[in-house]
Design a protein around this motif. Structure first.
Motif, PDB file in Angstrom:
ATOM      1  N   ILE A 164     -44.705 -27.657 -23.949  1.00  0.00           N
ATOM      2  CA  ILE A 164     -44.719 -29.082 -23.588  1.00  0.00           C
ATOM      3  C   ILE A 164     -43.274 -29.596 -23.512  1.00  0.00           C
ATOM      4  CG2 ILE A 164     -46.995 -29.589 -24.597  1.00  0.00           C
ATOM      5  CD1 ILE A 164     -45.492 -30.865 -26.982  1.00  0.00           C
ATOM      6  N   LEU A 165     -43.110 -30.751 -22.884  1.00  0.00           N
ATOM      7  CA  LEU A 165     -41.766 -31.322 -22.780  1.00  0.00           C
ATOM      8  C   LEU A 165     -41.288 -31.797 -24.148  1.00  0.00           C
ATOM      9  CD1 LEU A 165     -41.990 -33.490 -19.523  1.00  0.00           C
ATOM     10  CD2 LEU A 165     -40.758 -31.319 -19.832  1.00  0.00           C
ATOM     11  N   LEU A 166     -39.982 -31.701 -24.355  1.00  0.00           N
ATOM     12  CA  LEU A 166     -39.403 -32.094 -25.636  1.00  0.00           C
ATOM     13  C   LEU A 166     -39.685 -33.574 -25.956  1.00  0.00           C
ATOM     14  CD1 LEU A 166     -37.707 -30.852 -27.862  1.00  0.00           C
ATOM     15  CD2 LEU A 166     -35.650 -31.499 -26.598  1.00  0.00           C
ATOM     16  N   ASP A 167     -39.601 -34.423 -24.924  1.00  0.00           N
ATOM     17  CA  ASP A 167     -39.882 -35.858 -25.100  1.00  0.00           C
ATOM     18  C   ASP A 167     -41.279 -36.083 -25.653  1.00  0.00           C
ATOM     19  OD1 ASP A 167     -37.554 -36.878 -24.372  1.00  0.00           O
ATOM     20  OD2 ASP A 167     -38.146 -37.484 -22.328  1.00  0.00           O
ATOM     21  N   SER A 168     -42.225 -35.326 -25.123  1.00  0.00           N
ATOM     22  CA  SER A 168     -43.609 -35.468 -25.556  1.00  0.00           C
ATOM     23  C   SER A 168     -43.747 -35.008 -27.011  1.00  0.00           C
ATOM     24  CB  SER A 168     -44.510 -34.666 -24.627  1.00  0.00           C
ATOM     25  OG  SER A 168     -45.781 -34.500 -25.202  1.00  0.00           O
ATOM     26  N   LEU A 169     -43.071 -33.905 -27.368  1.00  0.00           N
ATOM     27  CA  LEU A 169     -43.118 -33.454 -28.760  1.00  0.00           C
ATOM     28  C   LEU A 169     -42.604 -34.561 -29.677  1.00  0.00           C
ATOM     29  CD1 LEU A 169     -43.354 -30.874 -30.780  1.00  0.00           C
ATOM     30  CD2 LEU A 169     -40.860 -31.010 -30.701  1.00  0.00           C
ATOM     31  N   ASP A 172     -45.059 -38.041 -28.984  1.00  0.00           N
ATOM     32  CA  ASP A 172     -46.515 -37.925 -29.200  1.00  0.00           C
ATOM     33  C   ASP A 172     -46.871 -37.100 -30.437  1.00  0.00           C
ATOM     34  OD1 ASP A 172     -46.554 -39.199 -26.765  1.00  0.00           O
ATOM     35  OD2 ASP A 172     -46.838 -37.335 -25.633  1.00  0.00           O
ATOM     36  N   PHE A 173     -46.086 -36.066 -30.744  1.00  0.00           N
ATOM     37  CA  PHE A 173     -46.514 -35.154 -31.805  1.00  0.00           C
ATOM     38  C   PHE A 173     -45.732 -35.305 -33.109  1.00  0.00           C
ATOM     39  CE2 PHE A 173     -48.101 -33.271 -27.945  1.00  0.00           C
ATOM     40  CZ  PHE A 173     -49.371 -32.830 -28.314  1.00  0.00           C
ATOM     41  N   LEU A 174     -44.535 -35.921 -33.040  1.00  0.00           N
ATOM     42  CA  LEU A 174     -43.757 -36.092 -34.271  1.00  0.00           C
ATOM     43  C   LEU A 174     -43.545 -37.556 -34.634  1.00  0.00           C
ATOM     44  CD1 LEU A 174     -41.003 -33.331 -33.699  1.00  0.00           C
ATOM     45  CD2 LEU A 174     -43.035 -33.167 -35.150  1.00  0.00           C
ATOM     46  N   GLY A 175     -43.819 -38.451 -33.692  1.00  0.00           N
ATOM     47  CA  GLY A 175     -43.665 -39.881 -33.953  1.00  0.00           C
ATOM     48  C   GLY A 175     -42.228 -40.291 -34.239  1.00  0.00           C
ATOM     49  N   TYR A 176     -41.255 -39.627 -33.582  1.00  0.00           N
ATOM     50  CA  TYR A 176     -39.829 -39.943 -33.790  1.00  0.00           C
ATOM     51  C   TYR A 176     -39.451 -41.271 -33.124  1.00  0.00           C
ATOM     52  CZ  TYR A 176     -38.358 -35.280 -35.473  1.00  0.00           C
ATOM     53  OH  TYR A 176     -38.150 -34.138 -36.181  1.00  0.00           O
ATOM     54  N   SER A 177     -38.574 -42.006 -33.790  1.00  0.00           N
ATOM     55  CA  SER A 177     -37.970 -43.175 -33.153  1.00  0.00           C
ATOM     56  C   SER A 177     -36.861 -42.683 -32.225  1.00  0.00           C
ATOM     57  CB  SER A 177     -37.358 -44.082 -34.225  1.00  0.00           C
ATOM     58  OG  SER A 177     -36.291 -43.388 -34.858  1.00  0.00           O
ATOM     59  N   LYS A 178     -36.323 -43.591 -31.424  1.00  0.00           N
ATOM     60  CA  LYS A 178     -35.227 -43.241 -30.518  1.00  0.00           C
ATOM     61  C   LYS A 178     -34.037 -42.719 -31.334  1.00  0.00           C
ATOM     62  CE  LYS A 178     -32.892 -43.529 -26.515  1.00  0.00           C
ATOM     63  NZ  LYS A 178     -31.657 -42.948 -26.978  1.00  0.00           N
ATOM     64  N   GLU A 179     -33.813 -43.359 -32.451  1.00  0.00           N
ATOM     65  CA  GLU A 179     -32.705 -42.972 -33.338  1.00  0.00           C
ATOM     66  C   GLU A 179     -32.890 -41.542 -33.884  1.00  0.00           C
ATOM     67  OE1 GLU A 179     -32.301 -45.304 -36.981  1.00  0.00           O
ATOM     68  OE2 GLU A 179     -30.631 -46.333 -35.975  1.00  0.00           O
ATOM     69  N   ASP A 180     -34.111 -41.248 -34.338  1.00  0.00           N
ATOM     70  CA  ASP A 180     -34.425 -39.888 -34.822  1.00  0.00           C
ATOM     71  C   ASP A 180     -34.153 -38.857 -33.726  1.00  0.00           C
ATOM     72  OD1 ASP A 180     -35.451 -40.945 -37.181  1.00  0.00           O
ATOM     73  OD2 ASP A 180     -37.532 -40.916 -36.476  1.00  0.00           O
ATOM     74  N   GLN A 181     -34.602 -39.186 -32.518  1.00  0.00           N
ATOM     75  CA  GLN A 181     -34.458 -38.246 -31.397  1.00  0.00           C
ATOM     76  C   GLN A 181     -32.993 -37.954 -31.112  1.00  0.00           C
ATOM     77  OE1 GLN A 181     -36.708 -38.971 -27.850  1.00  0.00           O
ATOM     78  NE2 GLN A 181     -38.328 -40.040 -28.938  1.00  0.00           N
ATOM     79  N   GLY A 214     -36.739 -23.684 -35.065  1.00  0.00           N
ATOM     80  CA  GLY A 214     -37.743 -24.463 -35.786  1.00  0.00           C
ATOM     81  C   GLY A 214     -37.124 -25.782 -36.237  1.00  0.00           C
ATOM     82  N   LEU A 215     -37.965 -26.793 -36.420  1.00  0.00           N
ATOM     83  CA  LEU A 215     -37.489 -28.122 -36.816  1.00  0.00           C
ATOM     84  C   LEU A 215     -38.427 -28.582 -37.930  1.00  0.00           C
ATOM     85  CD1 LEU A 215     -35.886 -30.763 -36.251  1.00  0.00           C
ATOM     86  CD2 LEU A 215     -37.432 -31.188 -34.332  1.00  0.00           C
ATOM     87  N   ASP A 216     -37.914 -28.654 -39.164  1.00  0.00           N
ATOM     88  CA  ASP A 216     -38.836 -28.917 -40.273  1.00  0.00           C
ATOM     89  C   ASP A 216     -39.106 -30.409 -40.468  1.00  0.00           C
ATOM     90  OD1 ASP A 216     -36.812 -30.021 -41.824  1.00  0.00           O
ATOM     91  OD2 ASP A 216     -36.487 -28.200 -43.010  1.00  0.00           O
ATOM     92  N   THR A 217     -39.948 -30.731 -41.425  1.00  0.00           N
ATOM     93  CA  THR A 217     -40.381 -32.116 -41.589  1.00  0.00           C
ATOM     94  C   THR A 217     -39.263 -33.006 -42.146  1.00  0.00           C
ATOM     95  OG1 THR A 217     -41.421 -31.326 -43.623  1.00  0.00           O
ATOM     96  CG2 THR A 217     -42.873 -31.717 -41.763  1.00  0.00           C
ATOM     97  N   ASP A 218     -38.136 -32.398 -42.597  1.00  0.00           N
ATOM     98  CA  ASP A 218     -36.956 -33.198 -42.965  1.00  0.00           C
ATOM     99  C   ASP A 218     -35.975 -33.289 -41.803  1.00  0.00           C
ATOM    100  OD1 ASP A 218     -37.807 -33.594 -45.603  1.00  0.00           O
ATOM    101  OD2 ASP A 218     -36.993 -31.635 -46.205  1.00  0.00           O
ATOM    102  N   LYS A 219     -36.415 -32.897 -40.613  1.00  0.00           N
ATOM    103  CA  LYS A 219     -35.595 -32.890 -39.387  1.00  0.00           C
ATOM    104  C   LYS A 219     -34.427 -31.916 -39.472  1.00  0.00           C
ATOM    105  CE  LYS A 219     -36.735 -37.661 -38.272  1.00  0.00           C
ATOM    106  NZ  LYS A 219     -37.068 -38.164 -39.617  1.00  0.00           N
ATOM    107  N   ARG A 220     -34.599 -30.848 -40.218  1.00  0.00           N
ATOM    108  CA  ARG A 220     -33.571 -29.807 -40.261  1.00  0.00           C
ATOM    109  C   ARG A 220     -33.864 -28.765 -39.204  1.00  0.00           C
ATOM    110  NH1 ARG A 220     -30.994 -27.145 -45.669  1.00  0.00           N
ATOM    111  NH2 ARG A 220     -29.819 -25.863 -44.195  1.00  0.00           N
ATOM    112  N   VAL A 221     -32.792 -28.309 -38.580  1.00  0.00           N
ATOM    113  CA  VAL A 221     -32.903 -27.374 -37.467  1.00  0.00           C
ATOM    114  C   VAL A 221     -32.623 -25.951 -37.964  1.00  0.00           C
ATOM    115  CG1 VAL A 221     -31.585 -26.728 -35.403  1.00  0.00           C
ATOM    116  CG2 VAL A 221     -32.310 -29.103 -35.724  1.00  0.00           C
TER     117      VAL A 221
END
Ligand SMILES: Nc1ncnc2c1ncn2[C@@H]1O[C@H](COP(=O)(O)OP(=O)(O)OP(=O)(O)O)[C@@H](O)[C@H]1O
Ligand SMILES: [Mg+2]
Length: 256
Positions: A164-169, A172-181, A214-221
């Motif tokens: 899927i597209l990164l934007d959609s992830l 739609d799937f992680l509920g990130y704000s613009k700032e998080d992204q 991988g990208l964990d739930t603490d937003k670590r890459v």
């Protein structure tokens, strides 16, 4: 360390241990590398002690074949394989090791710290990040997300996953704000470019790589692996929006 690495020809099959060794030896890539060891009894015991979840992967594996996930929960060890829906339960480490040793004895395996790269509804995902060398500089051609099918431990389209597209992830799937992204994108770019800049001197004739992240739930890459012969048929080509696929196809014609 850097000067000691011998160039490798493209025809040689990549070894996860060797690539991890290169990434480990540079601070700028080591920070993104999960704990990883060659699988043997001692490393198995140590890694299980340190980490609640571990992944076992064939050193020269591809297409998520032969991957095993083990989770430690209150006195039990839960084991899943990438190609089976069955969950195996073990109540002691010796019985677990005895089965693991049998299943992995045909080839060299690595054991890696498990990363909790899951969506809001608990589906595994990872990021396929394609990099190419254009006019002597590494650039990111495209990043797509791979969403595992519900309940599956891997994300490849060969085992039920959906690109899927990164934007959609993110939305739609992680509920990130613009700032998080923005914050995650910046780290991702640093991670991908550092990884290819470190690995590419070992494969001097390679003008493209794909970093699986991988990208964990603490937003670590976290870097799962670096592929030296990345295909785009099973990921970018399957996106409904073909822009990234076409972009990478074009970049391939000018990369060297
Ligand atoms: N340390 C880890 N923690 C969590 N998930 C992992 C880990 N390592 C691998 N995975 C999952 O297993 C999949 C396959 O792992 P990896 O890319 O290392 O092996 P592969 O056999 O080369 O797979 P592929 O060709 O499908 O990319 C990843 O895409 C990811 O979904
Ligand atoms: Mg991979």
């Amino acid at each position: 360390m850097k000067g000691d690495i011998m160039p490798i020809t493209r025809s040689q099959v990549k070894s996860k241990t060797m690539v991890a060794y290169i990434l480990q030896s540079h601070d700028k890539s080591n920070i993104y590398l999960p704990d990883i060891e060659v699988l043997n009894q001692r490393n198995f015991e140590e890694m299980l002690e340190k980490h609640e979840t571990v992944y076992l992967k064939p050193d020269r594996g591809r297409k998520s074949k032969g991957i095993i996930r083990i989770r430690r929960t209150e006195g039990l060890y839960l084991l899943r394989k990438s190609n089976e829906e069955l969950e195996y339960k073990f109540d002691s480490q010796p019985s677990l090791w005895s089965s693991v040793r049998q299943w992995t004895s045909h080839t060299r395996y690595v054991i890696q710290q498990g990363i909790n790269s899951v969506t809001k509804d608990n589906r595994y995902f990872d990021l396929r990040c394609h990099a190419l060398r254009i006019h002597g500089e590494w650039v990111i051609g495209g990043i797509c997300a791979r969403l595992g099918s519900p309940g599956n431990i891997v994300t490849t389209s060969h085992i039920g996953g959906t690109p899927i597209l990164l934007d959609s992830l993110f939305t739609d799937f992680l509920g990130y704000s613009k700032e998080d992204q923005d914050q995650v994108m910046e780290i991702l770019q640093d991670c991908i470019l550092n990884a290819v800049n470190v690995v590419s001197p070992v494969y001097p004739r390679n003008w493209e790589f794909a970093v699986d992240i991988g990208l964990d739930t603490d937003k670590r890459v976290w870097i799962y692996e670096v592929n030296n012969e990345p295909l785009i048929r099973g990921n970018f080509k399957l996106l409904t929006d073909k822009k990234l696929y076409e972009k990478i196809r074009y970049l391939r014609t000018i990369a060297k």
